[in-house]
Design an enzyme around this catalytic site. Structure first.
Site, mmCIF file in Angstrom:
data_model
loop_
_atom_site.group_PDB
_atom_site.id
_atom_site.type_symbol
_atom_site.label_atom_id
_atom_site.label_comp_id
_atom_site.label_asym_id
_atom_site.label_seq_id
_atom_site.Cartn_x
_atom_site.Cartn_y
_atom_site.Cartn_z
ATOM 1 N N HIS A 46 -7.194 -4.680 9.675
ATOM 2 C CA HIS A 46 -6.905 -4.601 8.242
ATOM 3 C C HIS A 46 -5.598 -5.294 7.871
ATOM 4 C CE1 HIS A 46 -4.950 -0.336 8.854
ATOM 5 N NE2 HIS A 46 -3.997 -1.234 8.878
ATOM 6 N N GLU A 81 -9.694 -1.851 4.844
ATOM 7 C CA GLU A 81 -10.439 -1.501 6.046
ATOM 8 C C GLU A 81 -11.705 -2.347 6.147
ATOM 9 O OE1 GLU A 81 -8.670 -0.029 7.913
ATOM 10 O OE2 GLU A 81 -8.269 2.080 7.543
ATOM 11 N N ASP A 125 -7.516 -2.274 13.540
ATOM 12 C CA ASP A 125 -8.908 -2.576 13.183
ATOM 13 C C ASP A 125 -9.022 -3.842 12.341
ATOM 14 O OD1 ASP A 125 -7.909 -1.755 10.754
ATOM 15 O OD2 ASP A 125 -9.409 -0.186 10.402
ATOM 16 N N ASP A 138 0.818 -1.212 0.000
ATOM 17 C CA ASP A 138 0.000 0.000 0.000
ATOM 18 C C ASP A 138 0.856 1.268 0.000
ATOM 19 O OD1 ASP A 138 0.947 -0.433 2.583
ATOM 20 O OD2 ASP A 138 -1.019 -0.812 3.448
#
Ligand code: GLP
Length: 261
Positions: free
Chosen positions: A138, A143, A136, A67
Site C-alpha cells: 500500500h 490497501e 502489502d 493518512d
C-alpha cells in the site's frame, strides 16, 4: 521513474531529506505531502537537523499527510498527528496552521475525504509527495484493490497492515481497523513523487511495485503512471530488483545526480 540505490539506510535517508530540502530552498512555499511509518522517522530527524544547523526554513511551507487512523485523537501517541508533531512539526519553524492531516475524530466520516481534497486544492496542490510502502504494497492506506483512481476516503485496513502496525499499540487489538487515506488518484496528482524504501523485509514488495505489472493488488505500482518519480532505496531493499545495474549506472553518470554523489 528513477530508482536510486544507496549503500545504507542512512545514505538513502540523507538523499531523501536533501531532495526535500533543495526543493524547499528553491520554493519556500512548497506544499509537501508527507508520510508516516518507522522508515520516515530518520528523514524527519535529518530535516530537523537541517533546520537547526543550516537554517532550513519551513515558515511558509505547507504540509498534507497521506493518512490518519479513524477514532484516534491528536494526543493519542499512535495517531499520525501525534507522530508528525513529535518527529517534525514541533522541531522546525512550520506554522501548525499550515500542517494538515485528515481529522480522525470527525463526526462526518463520509464528508472528511471531500473536505481534505478541497483543502489540498485550495493550497494549490501537492508539489512533492513523500511515500513509503506498506508490507502489502500500500501507499498511504490504499490497501489491495483500492481503485487506482481513488480519492481521499475512509478505508478498511487489511490483516497484513494490522500485523505490521498493531505492534505499536498497547494492547495491539486497540489499533483502529479503519483509516482515512488520500486516494491513489490524489497521490498521483502531486507534481513529484519521492518514495523511500529501506530494509530487506521490503525487498519483495518493492520489486513488485517498481518492476512488476501495475495492479490495484499492489497500489504502490500505480506510481509507474506518474511522470516524475524517484524511488530511493538501500542495498537491502534493492536486493530483488532486476534492473540494479542500470539504477547504479544512472546515479553514477546522470548529470542531475552529480550534486548528490
Ligand atoms: C503505514 C502508513 C504508510 C507507510 C507504511 C510503512 O502503513 N500508512 O504510509 O508507508 O506505514 O511503514 P514502515 O515505514 O513502518 O514500514
Amino acid at each position: 521513474m528513477e530508482v536510486v540505490i544507496r549503500p545504507t539506510e542512512a545514505d538513502a535517508v540523507r538523499l531523501t531529506a536533501a531532495i526535500l530540502a533543495d526543493d524547499l530552498r528553491k520554493n519556500p512555499e512548497m506544499v509537501f505531502g508527507l508520510a508516516t511509518g518507522a522508515t520516515m522517522e530518520a528523514v524527519y530527524a535529518e530535516l530537523t537537523r537541517l533546520h537547526r544547523e543550516e537554517g532550513l526554513d519551513f515558515s511558509t511551507a505547507k504540509t498534507f499527510n497521506l493518512d490518519e487512523y479513524i477514532g484516534l485523537p491528536a494526543d493519542d501517541k499512535n495517531s499520525y498527528r501525534y507522530y508528525m508533531n513529535k518527529h517534525l512539526f514541533n522541531n522546525i519553524n512550520i506554522k501548525m496552521a499550515n500542517t494538515h492531516l485528515p481529522n480522525g475524530m470527525t463526526d462526518d466520516i463520509k464528508g472528511e475525504g471531500a473536505r481534505y481534497e478541497a483543502a489540498i486544492k485550495a493550497a494549490g496542490g501537492v508539489d512533492l509527495q513523500l511515500l513509503g510502502i506498506g508490507q502489502d504494497g500500500h501507499i498511504g492506506f490504499n490497501e489491495p484493490l483500492s481503485s487506482l483512481a481513488s480519492r481521499t476516503r475512509d478505508k478498511s485496513l487489511t490483516p497484513a497492515t494490522f500485523r505490521q502496525n498493531s505492534i505499536y499499540f498497547d494492547p495491539p487489538e486497540s489499533m483502529p481497523l479503519r483509516a482515512f487515506t488520500m486516494g491513489v488518484g490524489t497521490i498521483l496528482d502531486a507534481r513529484k513523487l519521492v518514495m523511500l524504501v529501506t530494509g530487506e523485509r521490503k525487498a519483495d514488495i518493492l520489486a513488485k511495485a517498481v518492476e512488476g505489472p501495475v495492479s490495484s493488488m499492489v497500489t504502490a505500482s500505480a506510481i509507474q503512471f506518474h511522470n516524475n518519480v524517484t524511488v530511493i532505496v538501500d542495498e537491502a531493499a534493492a536486493s530483488k530488483l532486476q534492473g540494479k545495474e542500470y539504477y547504479y549506472w544512472n546515479f553514477n553518470h546522470a548529470p542531475e545526480w552529480e550534486k548528490y554523489r
